[in-house]
Design a protein around this motif. Sequence first.
Motif, PDB file in Angstrom:
ATOM      1  N   GLU A  18      -3.610  -7.204 -12.058  1.00 12.10           N
ATOM      2  CA  GLU A  18      -3.701  -7.876 -10.760  1.00 12.10           C
ATOM      3  C   GLU A  18      -2.696  -7.294  -9.764  1.00 12.10           C
ATOM      4  O   GLU A  18      -3.031  -7.048  -8.599  1.00 12.10           O
ATOM      5  N   THR A  19      -1.484  -7.032 -10.217  1.00  9.27           N
ATOM      6  CA  THR A  19      -0.465  -6.471  -9.323  1.00  9.27           C
ATOM      7  C   THR A  19      -0.835  -5.056  -8.883  1.00  9.27           C
ATOM      8  O   THR A  19      -0.637  -4.682  -7.723  1.00  9.27           O
ATOM      9  N   VAL A  20      -1.368  -4.266  -9.802  1.00 10.08           N
ATOM     10  CA  VAL A  20      -1.807  -2.910  -9.450  1.00 10.08           C
ATOM     11  C   VAL A  20      -2.842  -2.956  -8.331  1.00 10.08           C
ATOM     12  O   VAL A  20      -2.736  -2.239  -7.327  1.00 10.08           O
ATOM     13  N   LEU A  21      -3.838  -3.818  -8.485  1.00  8.91           N
ATOM     14  CA  LEU A  21      -4.915  -3.889  -7.498  1.00  8.91           C
ATOM     15  C   LEU A  21      -4.431  -4.457  -6.167  1.00  8.91           C
ATOM     16  O   LEU A  21      -4.792  -3.955  -5.093  1.00  8.91           O
ATOM     17  N   LYS A  22      -3.596  -5.471  -6.221  1.00  9.95           N
ATOM     18  CA  LYS A  22      -3.088  -6.057  -4.985  1.00  9.95           C
ATOM     19  C   LYS A  22      -2.150  -5.092  -4.252  1.00  9.95           C
ATOM     20  O   LYS A  22      -2.155  -5.016  -3.016  1.00  9.95           O
ATOM     21  N   THR A  23      -1.367  -4.339  -5.008  1.00 10.04           N
ATOM     22  CA  THR A  23      -0.473  -3.355  -4.390  1.00 10.04           C
ATOM     23  C   THR A  23      -1.276  -2.277  -3.673  1.00 10.04           C
ATOM     24  O   THR A  23      -0.972  -1.910  -2.531  1.00 10.04           O
ATOM     25  N   ALA A  24      -2.319  -1.752  -4.335  1.00 10.91           N
ATOM     26  CA  ALA A  24      -3.142  -0.704  -3.730  1.00 10.91           C
ATOM     27  C   ALA A  24      -3.806  -1.187  -2.447  1.00 10.91           C
ATOM     28  O   ALA A  24      -3.829  -0.469  -1.432  1.00 10.91           O
ATOM     29  N   MET A  25      -4.326  -2.402  -2.461  1.00 13.92           N
ATOM     30  CA  MET A  25      -4.983  -2.940  -1.263  1.00 13.92           C
ATOM     31  C   MET A  25      -3.967  -3.209  -0.152  1.00 13.92           C
ATOM     32  O   MET A  25      -4.241  -2.991   1.031  1.00 13.92           O
TER      33      MET A  25
END
Length: 311
Positions: A271-278
């Motif tokens: 979740e953190t990976v995806l939120k960081t990228a966005m």
Amino acid sequence: MILAVTMNPSVDISYPIHEFKLDDVNRVETVRKTAGGKGLNVARIISQMEEKVLATGVLGGTIGEYIVQELTKSDIENDFLRINQESRNCIAILHDGKQTEILESGPTLTADEGAAFLEKYESLLSEVSLVTISGSLPKGLQMNFYQQMLEISHEKGIPVIVDSSGESLRQVLLHKEKPFAIKPNITELSQLLRMEVKQTIGSLKHVLNNELFNGIEWIVVSMGKDGAFVRHGEDYFRITIPKIDVINPVGSGDATVAGLAVALSRNQSVETVLKTAMTTGMLNTMEAGTGYIDLAKFSQFFNLVKVTKID
């Protein structure tokens, strides 16, 4: 440290024009010149996120010197293969809410120059834990050049994020050694699969099951203001982002790659990976400069990104 590769770097020149007139004089009050190319945008944002990064690729001439000067000013470590030819300019005309690009093709590399870069690339891998490869290949290099880089990385156990398109990306996906992550948009995905990909959950789940993507850990399909659709391993996620005021969309995909790279290098949760990228992608669009984010706004917008697992 993250290694950010730009094989065809440029000086990116942005001309904001209130009303663009064809076959007439257009005067520009504010001109922005940036050490550019997709991988250098990635490197700049990784640096702004306070992660160590090394920029590499191929450059030459006075434009190449300008690129190195700009990176050095920004305290971005760099180690390029220098050639005798001139690097390129890329122009973006921002007008009426649209973006018209004029992209020089850049230098034509020889086989010897390609081999010299592969040697440099292999030597640099001893210093890094993750690689990003972004953008187009210079003329003169074979379409499987990124695949050759991927094989070298695979031998050393270094994961690679590839953000390219067309035949150079296809060649990467046709072989056994796959990238750790790719980030196509809908148009690039359609070109890659030679079919129209619809921006629906059903369509995207179906196409991402194509055997071409077997062995890729992360596939992030960016969808602009609509966020992204992601396959991670066997799981699927829909990411939505808040409505934002876009000032300059140039480089937002590169910012997404940078955020993805930083979060992966820090071994953060899915979740953190995806939120960081966005979040990094969004923050880039809110700045006038290409490949820039305001880190002070990161937490605010990170918390507005929604990640939904799709059954």
